[in-house]
Design a protein around this motif. Structure first.
Motif, PDB file in Angstrom:
ATOM      1  N   HIS A 255     -23.262   0.468 -11.483  1.00 56.59           N
ATOM      2  CA  HIS A 255     -22.486   0.732 -13.331  1.00 56.59           C
ATOM      3  C   HIS A 255     -21.420   1.034 -13.366  1.00 56.59           C
ATOM      4  N   ASN A 256     -20.540  -0.413 -13.964  1.00 55.36           N
ATOM      5  CA  ASN A 256     -19.203   0.168 -14.374  1.00 55.36           C
ATOM      6  C   ASN A 256     -18.935   0.835 -15.553  1.00 55.36           C
ATOM      7  N   ILE A 257     -17.786   2.130 -15.743  1.00 53.05           N
ATOM      8  CA  ILE A 257     -17.852   2.908 -16.870  1.00 53.05           C
ATOM      9  C   ILE A 257     -16.352   1.950 -17.622  1.00 53.05           C
ATOM     10  N   SER A 258     -15.770   1.533 -16.719  1.00 57.12           N
ATOM     11  CA  SER A 258     -14.677   1.043 -17.493  1.00 57.12           C
ATOM     12  C   SER A 258     -14.187   0.403 -16.783  1.00 57.12           C
ATOM     13  N   PHE A 259     -13.255  -1.069 -16.724  1.00 57.85           N
ATOM     14  CA  PHE A 259     -12.861  -2.109 -15.828  1.00 57.85           C
ATOM     15  C   PHE A 259     -10.978  -1.788 -16.062  1.00 57.85           C
ATOM     16  N   LEU A 260      -9.895  -1.259 -14.855  1.00 60.19           N
ATOM     17  CA  LEU A 260      -9.272  -1.233 -14.797  1.00 60.19           C
ATOM     18  C   LEU A 260      -7.648  -2.483 -14.411  1.00 60.19           C
ATOM     19  N   PRO A 261      -7.612  -2.968 -15.817  1.00 60.07           N
ATOM     20  CA  PRO A 261      -6.872  -4.363 -14.888  1.00 60.07           C
ATOM     21  C   PRO A 261      -5.236  -4.356 -14.482  1.00 60.07           C
ATOM     22  N   ASN A 262      -5.269  -5.178 -13.695  1.00 58.14           N
ATOM     23  CA  ASN A 262      -3.439  -5.019 -13.170  1.00 58.14           C
ATOM     24  C   ASN A 262      -2.409  -3.719 -13.234  1.00 58.14           C
ATOM     25  N   MET A 263      -3.499  -2.815 -12.317  1.00 60.26           N
ATOM     26  CA  MET A 263      -2.938  -1.950 -12.027  1.00 60.26           C
ATOM     27  C   MET A 263      -2.184  -1.654 -11.021  1.00 60.26           C
ATOM     28  N   GLU A 264      -0.338  -1.383 -11.202  1.00 60.80           N
ATOM     29  CA  GLU A 264       1.016  -2.368  -9.981  1.00 60.80           C
ATOM     30  C   GLU A 264       1.021  -1.305  -9.055  1.00 60.80           C
ATOM     31  N   PHE A 265       1.622  -1.879  -8.153  1.00 63.20           N
ATOM     32  CA  PHE A 265       1.758  -0.635  -7.543  1.00 63.20           C
ATOM     33  C   PHE A 265       2.870  -1.072  -5.959  1.00 63.20           C
ATOM     34  N   ASN A 266       4.090  -0.292  -6.100  1.00 61.42           N
ATOM     35  CA  ASN A 266       5.211  -1.021  -5.311  1.00 61.42           C
ATOM     36  C   ASN A 266       5.950  -0.070  -3.874  1.00 61.42           C
ATOM     37  N   GLU A 267       6.807  -0.891  -3.626  1.00 57.15           N
ATOM     38  CA  GLU A 267       6.862   0.251  -2.720  1.00 57.15           C
ATOM     39  C   GLU A 267       7.709   0.930  -2.513  1.00 57.15           C
ATOM     40  N   ASN A 268       7.652   2.093  -1.800  1.00 56.02           N
ATOM     41  CA  ASN A 268       8.487   3.401  -1.852  1.00 56.02           C
ATOM     42  C   ASN A 268       8.061   4.179  -2.587  1.00 56.02           C
ATOM     43  N   ILE A 269       7.158   3.506  -3.511  1.00 55.42           N
ATOM     44  CA  ILE A 269       6.417   4.947  -4.834  1.00 55.42           C
ATOM     45  C   ILE A 269       5.529   5.269  -4.607  1.00 55.42           C
ATOM     46  N   THR A 270       4.880   6.422  -4.728  1.00 55.76           N
ATOM     47  CA  THR A 270       4.354   7.315  -5.009  1.00 55.76           C
ATOM     48  C   THR A 270       3.171   7.178  -6.510  1.00 55.76           C
ATOM     49  N   SER A 271       2.287   6.393  -6.314  1.00 55.54           N
ATOM     50  CA  SER A 271       1.279   6.484  -8.057  1.00 55.54           C
ATOM     51  C   SER A 271       0.671   7.404  -8.158  1.00 55.54           C
ATOM     52  N   THR A 272       0.240   8.356  -9.472  1.00 54.35           N
ATOM     53  CA  THR A 272      -0.832   9.834 -10.222  1.00 54.35           C
ATOM     54  C   THR A 272      -1.661   7.876 -11.155  1.00 54.35           C
TER      55      THR A 272
ATOM     56  N   PRO B  11       7.976   3.563   4.735  1.00 52.10           N
ATOM     57  CA  PRO B  11       8.794   2.749   4.381  1.00 52.10           C
ATOM     58  C   PRO B  11       8.391   1.554   4.009  1.00 52.10           C
ATOM     59  N   CYS B  12       8.663   0.600   3.159  1.00 54.25           N
ATOM     60  CA  CYS B  12       7.403  -0.667   2.903  1.00 54.25           C
ATOM     61  C   CYS B  12       6.838  -0.303   1.562  1.00 54.25           C
ATOM     62  N   GLU B  13       6.194   0.346   1.578  1.00 53.89           N
ATOM     63  CA  GLU B  13       4.668   0.649   1.542  1.00 53.89           C
ATOM     64  C   GLU B  13       4.224   1.364  -0.208  1.00 53.89           C
ATOM     65  N   GLY B  14       3.168   1.210  -0.724  1.00 52.99           N
ATOM     66  CA  GLY B  14       3.073   2.198  -2.025  1.00 52.99           C
ATOM     67  C   GLY B  14       2.445   2.839  -1.284  1.00 52.99           C
ATOM     68  N   LYS B  15       2.284   4.253  -2.478  1.00 55.25           N
ATOM     69  CA  LYS B  15       0.982   5.314  -1.385  1.00 55.25           C
ATOM     70  C   LYS B  15       0.251   5.605  -3.486  1.00 55.25           C
ATOM     71  N   PHE B  16      -1.347   5.561  -3.338  1.00 52.65           N
ATOM     72  CA  PHE B  16      -1.825   5.965  -4.935  1.00 52.65           C
ATOM     73  C   PHE B  16      -2.935   7.295  -4.635  1.00 52.65           C
ATOM     74  N   ARG B  17      -3.659   7.786  -5.517  1.00 49.00           N
ATOM     75  CA  ARG B  17      -4.757   8.394  -5.710  1.00 49.00           C
ATOM     76  C   ARG B  17      -5.363   8.473  -7.041  1.00 49.00           C
ATOM     77  N   PHE B  18      -6.218   8.761  -7.654  1.00 48.50           N
ATOM     78  CA  PHE B  18      -6.843   8.851  -9.049  1.00 48.50           C
ATOM     79  C   PHE B  18      -6.914  10.756  -9.086  1.00 48.50           C
ATOM     80  N   ILE B  19      -7.292  10.255 -10.482  1.00 46.45           N
ATOM     81  CA  ILE B  19      -6.921  12.494 -11.438  1.00 46.45           C
ATOM     82  C   ILE B  19      -7.840  12.327 -11.938  1.00 46.45           C
ATOM     83  N   HIS B  20      -9.157  12.988 -11.958  1.00 42.40           N
ATOM     84  CA  HIS B  20      -9.912  12.274 -13.201  1.00 42.40           C
ATOM     85  C   HIS B  20     -10.009  13.822 -14.092  1.00 42.40           C
TER      86      HIS B  20
END
Length: 247
Positions: free
Chosen positions: A210-227, A152-161
């Motif tokens: 070594h940076n391959i890419s820059f991902l700006p402004n990734m938004e994470f909201n409460e009660n949302i799981t993001s991939t 509750p009141c948290e977000g959750k995320f992961r990356f898939i390559h």
């Protein structure tokens, strides 16, 4: 061995131990008797859960993540279910009975010979995203289990390559610490719980700065799981893109 059988066997072991100490050691008798009862209870709960999974449907959606590939259809058990998906398009979840299913990729509107076929076992109550991607210059289907529960009141995320020309990567907070290490092509990171916020990420060559890419402004909201899917960078696309999906 199923979890139910494992709990039952453990309960049987504790029952034998409690019987052994029945007359010689009342404390151990009580201790092993309680262990026996607890494992019987766990076995009953697990059996109920396993029976529930059999009756619940699975939820499945398709993501077209193969850059430069034409639009595709996905047939399930010989029936066209997901139609005319273009690159970066995703379907909604659809329900399927638990058990084995045949998935085939076709060029959109064609049904002669599939570009790729995959046999999948859908678990009742589980959610899946099946992504089309390039592997060895051919289309393939990659299934990933989605875990939509969020504290509750948290977000959750992961990356898939899903970028075939990109080596394993580290995902780091911009100019900061690494969050996920050595995420390789076709792999998913673990989920990470996060307070609602906006984060800038660096995608780095694994084990380096070594940076391959820059991902700006990734938004994470409460009660949302993001991939967050890393896509692009194949032979025809030199730009890394990020596509975010939530259940």
């Amino acid at each position: 061995m199923s979890d139910t059988r494992s709990f039952l066997q453990t309960a049987k072991t504790y029952d034998l131990l409690s019987s052994y100490y029945q007359y010689s050691n009342p404390k151990l008798l009580e201790y092993y008797s309680q262990k026996h009862l607890k494992n019987l209870k766990k076995a009953a709960q697990q059996l109920k859960y396993e029976q529930m999974k059999i009756t619940l449907p699975a939820r499945v959606r398709i993501l077209h993540a193969a850059s430069a590939a034409p639009s595709i259809d996905i047939h399930v058990n010989g029936v066209r279910i997901f139609k005319n998906l273009s690159f970066k398009a995703s379907s909604g979840y659809m329900s399927f009975p638990a058990g084995g299913h045949q998935l085939d990729i076709y060029l959109s509107g064609e049904a002669r010979s599939p570009l790729y076929s995959l046999k999948m076992e859908f678990e009742g109550g589980a959610s899946y995203t099946v992504a089309s991607a390039y592997a060895n210059e051919s289309l393939t289907l990659l299934p990933f289990i989605d875990l939509p529960f969020v504290p509750p009141c948290e977000g959750k995320f992961r990356f898939i390559h899903l970028s075939p020309s990109m080596s394993p990567v580290d995902i780091a907070v911009k100019n900061g610490d690494v969050v996920f290490e050595e995420v390789a092509f076709q792999q998913a990171s673990d989920y990470l719980t996060i307070h609602p916020m906006i984060v800038d990420f660096d995608v780095r060559e694994a084990g380096t700065k070594h940076n391959i890419s820059f991902l700006p402004n990734m938004e994470f909201n409460e009660n949302i799981t993001s991939t967050l899917y890393l896509i692009g960078l194949n032979g025809e696309t030199n730009r890394l893109e990020t596509l975010t999906l939530s259940p």
